[in-house]
Design an enzyme around this catalytic site. Structure first.
Site, PDB file in Angstrom:
ATOM      1  N   ASP A 198     -13.389   0.004  -7.721  1.00  0.00           N
ATOM      2  CA  ASP A 198     -12.542   0.683  -8.692  1.00  0.00           C
ATOM      3  C   ASP A 198     -12.573  -0.017 -10.051  1.00  0.00           C
ATOM      4  OD1 ASP A 198     -10.303   2.694  -9.111  1.00  0.00           O
ATOM      5  OD2 ASP A 198      -9.318   0.855  -9.730  1.00  0.00           O
ATOM      6  N   GLU A 211     -17.573   2.248  -9.746  1.00  0.00           N
ATOM      7  CA  GLU A 211     -16.904   3.237 -10.608  1.00  0.00           C
ATOM      8  C   GLU A 211     -16.903   2.625 -12.007  1.00  0.00           C
ATOM      9  OE1 GLU A 211     -12.859   5.336 -12.020  1.00  0.00           O
ATOM     10  OE2 GLU A 211     -12.933   3.276 -11.366  1.00  0.00           O
TER      11      GLU A 211
HETATM   12  C1  NOJ Z   1      -9.551   4.558 -11.116  1.00  0.00           C
HETATM   13  C2  NOJ Z   1      -8.962   5.356 -10.002  1.00  0.00           C
HETATM   14  O1  NOJ Z   1      -9.848   6.375  -9.631  1.00  0.00           O
HETATM   15  C3  NOJ Z   1      -7.634   5.878 -10.494  1.00  0.00           C
HETATM   16  O2  NOJ Z   1      -7.080   6.824  -9.612  1.00  0.00           O
HETATM   17  C4  NOJ Z   1      -6.710   4.717 -10.703  1.00  0.00           C
HETATM   18  O3  NOJ Z   1      -5.491   5.160 -11.256  1.00  0.00           O
HETATM   19  C5  NOJ Z   1      -7.330   3.696 -11.672  1.00  0.00           C
HETATM   20  N1  NOJ Z   1      -8.716   3.428 -11.367  1.00  0.00           N
HETATM   21  C6  NOJ Z   1      -6.567   2.396 -11.595  1.00  0.00           C
HETATM   22  O4  NOJ Z   1      -6.813   1.754 -10.369  1.00  0.00           O
END
Ligand code: NOJ
Length: 551
Positions: A208, A262
């Site tokens: 993430d 990501e």
């Molecule tokens: C990306 C995630 O997909 C999202 O849902 C989240 O709020 C943020 N990162 C923070 O972790």
């Protein structure tokens, strides 16, 4: 494709646990609910499931605020449920990818509690970013960084002696304190978390907020237009790659495991660095996810994505939506079909033509599944669910909604629990006799979009997805490999997927018509699948994609 390289061409289902299936009737999805619906996913034909965070969490950001990285959120179940789920999925040939959130903890994580208790200058505070405030009494934040969810990226604490104290950094909500990745405890801890889950049989990790981990220790102010990169204080800094090299060394200790980043970056060349040798296996493709429904724009993104991956040989990821963006059926039914996070606050004001959006979403699904690499399907996309734009304010849960004072509707509209069966809410999401309603209300119109209703209807989105995934899986030409563009008129995307020279079986020709009128089909041996009916003259109508068998 050897099974060790499964991830290069996999169809991966993004499973948002809270909204998939509620096994115990408390209105929130859980792991027993997932276990009882694994046959649905096997039948759909996916190769893997990516779970949004399933760890203990106060749910200030729907699980992206983790208080224990080695356990399961009690509302979702137990570690024993996760072990059983992994084993059952593997028995069905489905691999498991989990989300790891290394940029920030929950403010309820024991490390953060220890940091608060230990006070300024302590080693416990070194694991996060604590700093004195600016101004004569320290009551201004240490710098000008803004939270991605709105408001300042700093919150002031009260020290153990009751005095107003230091501030800590949180690029997201105040309940999500950022880790200090220059701290060795943090590095060792996450390597150990990876080993913990790989050891339990997990096949992949989705990382993430992967470009945000490392920060300039001087924490300088940031200019509004400062581009991500080595000079940026917190986005895409060079030192983040040290982290991924050490994570790759851990992953390589286990067979067939995959690290998926990501990484939201506008610059393809910078993105390419994350899939360099010895780093991540693949990265999400946000330019494709946010691209408008426009042939020239899509072609450009596809070409850039393939070019970006070419030097490392990493496979591309194709993804149309996820839990952070508006559902694709609604997006494609608006006049502006692009998605821009910074402009989300306006989108819900625009009219949506759901019939048009659905037609385009069907065409986009076939286009996406024909591209070379792996594909992600966000739960509910296979049912054609739309963005729920009329959630009552008092039921909204997304911190984006709260932190922008309601200016940005946030992401709840794409997170509404799935409709499985029946004619009224909870549509089989919760069992009979459930004690609570689903955690977000489902539109009554979804009675036509339940799994049961769509299974029974010949031309439903679900039937299209099942058939496309079946063909994609059995074809030697689709999935990983090369593609060759065909000449086509403006507004049309046409390309061939050809099997490698030693493979048996035919190639697949994909034609997506985004132009204003019907077009002739190119030469082919047979129509394999179309996202909508051809015209009486056998032409491909607007907003329709077809897969053709060649040879
Ligand atoms: C990306 C995630 O997909 C999202 O849902 C989240 O709020 C943020 N990162 C923070 O972790």
């Amino acid at each position: 494709m050897t099974s060790d390289l499964w991830w290069r061409s996999a169809a991966i289902y993004q499973l948002y646990v809270r909204s998939f299936a509620d096994g115990n009737g408390d209105g929130t999805g859980d792991l027993p609910g997932v276990r009882s619906h694994l046959a649905y996913l096997a039948d759909l034909g996916v190769d893997a499931i990516w779970f949004n965070p399933w760890y203990p969490s106060p749910m200030s950001d729907a699980g992206y605020d983790i208080s224990d990285y080695r356990a399961i959120e009690p509302v979702f179940g137990t570690l024993a449920d996760a072990d059983a789920l992994i084993a059952e999925a593997h028995a069905l040939g489905i691999r498991i990818i989990i989300d790891v959130v290394p940029n920030h903890a929950s403010d309820q994580h024991p490390w953060f509690a220890a940091a608060l208790a230990a006070g300024p200058g302590s080693p416990a505070r070194e694991r996060f970013w604590f700093r004195p405030g600016r101004g004569p009494s320290g009551d201004e934040p240490p710098n000008n960084w803004q939270s991605i969810f709105g408001g300042p990226a700093w919150t002031r604490v009260t020290e153990p002696d009751g005095s107003p104290g230091e501030w800590y950094l949180h690029l997201f909500a105040p309940q999500q304190p950022d880790y200090n990745w220059s701290n060795l405890d943090v590095r060792r801890e996450f390597e150990d978390v990876l080993r913990f889950w790989f050891g339990r049989g997990v096949d992949g990790i989705r990382i993430d907020s992967g470009a945000l981990l490392t920060k300039d220790p001087l924490l300088p102010d940031v200019g509004l237009d400062e581009p991500p990169g080595p000079a940026h204080p917190f986005t895409d800094r060079d030192d983040v790659h040290d982290v991924y090299r050490s994570w790759r060394a851990v992953a390589d200790g286990y067979p067939a495991r995959v690290l998926i980043g990501e990484i939201w970056l506008p610059d393809a060349a910078r993105l390419a660095r994350y899939v360099a040798a010895g780093e991540l296996h693949t990265v999400f493709n946000f330019p494709y996810l946010t691209c408008p429904w426009d042939a020239a724009a899509l072609r450009q993104v596809i070409d850039e994505t393939l070019a970006l991956n070419a030097p490392s040989g990493a496979p591309a990821i194709w993804v149309l939506s996820n839990h952070d963006v508006d559902r694709i059926v609604s997006r494609y039914g608006r006049a502006d079909t692009a998605f821009d996070l910074l402009r989300r606050r306006y989108f819900h004001n625009f009219a949506v033509d759901l019939a048009l959006g659905t037609r385009r979403a069907r065409a986009a699904a076939l286009l996406t599944m024909a591209l070379p690499g792996s594909v992600y399907i966000y739960q509910g996309e296979e049912l054609g669910l739309w963005e729920v734009q009329d959630i009552p304010d008092e039921l909204r849960q997304d911190p984006i909604w709260r932190r922008t004072g309601g200016a940005d509707p946030g992401r709840d509209g794409s997170r509404v629990p799935l409709p499985w069966s029946g004619t009224e809410p909870p549509f089989g999401f919760s069992p009979a006799g459930a004690v609570r309603e689903p955690w977000l209300p489902q539109p009554k119109e979804w009675r036509e979009l339940t799994v049961s209703a769509e299974s029974a209807s010949g031309d439903s989105m679900l039937r299209l997805y099942r058939e496309a995934l079946r063909i994609r899986r059995s074809s030697v030409a689709l999935g990983d490999g090369v593609m060759a563009w065909l000449p086509a008129i403006s507004g049309v995307l046409a390309f061939d997927r050809l099997p490698g020279s030693d493979a048996a079986g035919g190639g697949v020709r994909c034609v997506a018509n985004l132009s204003g009128g019907p077009v002739e089909l190119p030469p082919h041996a047979a129509v394999l699948l179309a996202s909508g009916p051809l015209t009486g003259e056998g032409k491909l109508p607007t907003d329709t994609t077809v897969w053709l068998r060649i040879q």
